[in-house]
Design a protein around this motif. Sequence first.
Motif, PDB file in Angstrom:
ATOM      1  N   HIS A   8      -2.321  -1.254  -5.084  1.00  0.00           N
ATOM      2  CA  HIS A   8      -0.959  -0.814  -4.776  1.00  0.00           C
ATOM      3  C   HIS A   8      -0.859  -0.354  -3.319  1.00  0.00           C
ATOM      4  O   HIS A   8       0.074  -0.738  -2.595  1.00  0.00           O
ATOM      5  N   GLU A  53       1.110  -2.046  -0.016  1.00  0.00           N
ATOM      6  CA  GLU A  53       2.036  -1.240   0.795  1.00  0.00           C
ATOM      7  C   GLU A  53       1.560  -1.082   2.233  1.00  0.00           C
ATOM      8  O   GLU A  53       2.282  -0.524   3.057  1.00  0.00           O
ATOM      9  N   HIS A  54       0.341  -1.528   2.511  1.00  0.00           N
ATOM     10  CA  HIS A  54      -0.276  -1.368   3.835  1.00  0.00           C
ATOM     11  C   HIS A  54      -0.440   0.108   4.218  1.00  0.00           C
ATOM     12  O   HIS A  54      -0.318   0.483   5.377  1.00  0.00           O
ATOM     13  N   THR A  55      -0.715   0.926   3.204  1.00  0.00           N
ATOM     14  CA  THR A  55      -0.908   2.361   3.467  1.00  0.00           C
ATOM     15  C   THR A  55      -2.344   2.818   3.197  1.00  0.00           C
ATOM     16  O   THR A  55      -2.678   3.958   3.497  1.00  0.00           O
ATOM     17  N   SER A  66       1.777   9.181   1.238  1.00  0.00           N
ATOM     18  CA  SER A  66       1.963   8.134   0.237  1.00  0.00           C
ATOM     19  C   SER A  66       1.129   8.455  -0.993  1.00  0.00           C
ATOM     20  O   SER A  66      -0.051   8.820  -0.895  1.00  0.00           O
TER      21      SER A  66
END
Length: 304
Positions: free
Chosen positions: A48, A52-54, A177
Amino acid sequence: MWFAAAVGSAVLFGLAGWWMKVSQMQSGSSAYLLLGLYISGTCGFGIHAAVEHTLLPSLADPRVWFAGLLIGAGSALGNALFMKALEWGPASLTSPLTNMNIILVIALGTFGYNEQLSNTELGGVLLLLLAVVLVSMRGKEEAFRIAPRWYFYVGISILLFAIRNGGLKVTGDLELSSAPVLFVAYSLSIVWFALVARQERSRRTSLGSFRAGAEEGSRLMQKSLRSASIGMKWGLVAGLFSYGGLQLYAIALETGRANIAGPIFAANSLVVAAGSIILYRERLNTYQWIAFALTIAGLVLIRL
């Protein structure tokens, strides 16, 4: 949006609890169950966060590791002590009481973040809390003699689960996040339950060798391996639903209000009760009928 996320979190997290119950009904190992849960849950949060590139940017933030450590400790140790409490006291009291950690989350949202409750919302919250208590009551049964240590296990479990559930509200307010935080939390929990599972396996092997001859020892070993396999299998499945439930709960906290999302999330125990009734033919008692009615009424009041 946040209301749908809160309801969805209760359903998915409740299904995670349901698969844990299935494992228990099939005599699965609790240690391997929780190990499997945290393995698949970690994968879910990792994927996930990567989408989200987090993930990588967040892992460079010390706050994410600190929050993950606290939330992970709340989740892992809370589950471990909850299982210990079940060994020393009745599940019909242990389950609803540990769900009462949500009261601390409501207090955090109301007094820590000044989230206001209207009269109808307050009524809905109270109905949901009452439903959580009633759903696990069994009516007239033989009285349990509860060991003093049960109170300790339950009390600490409430605090630890409050750290997990309330911590997500704090991290959301800090604009961290949720997926990377939960990825760290679940990853650290894998280490804990890997050690617990290893100790359980060593203990069973040693006990079987000490008490029995070669043939009986082999039988006990096969039984132990089967228990571990069942626990791991259903744990991996439960972890996927745990990921989905906690992720939706985090979204509900970030976009909505903790003092309402919290009690909705706490209603996840109703899913386990419903599954037990439908698939295991457990009869619905008067308290549980009332609990279902109160849950529906509570959700309606909150949305008025």
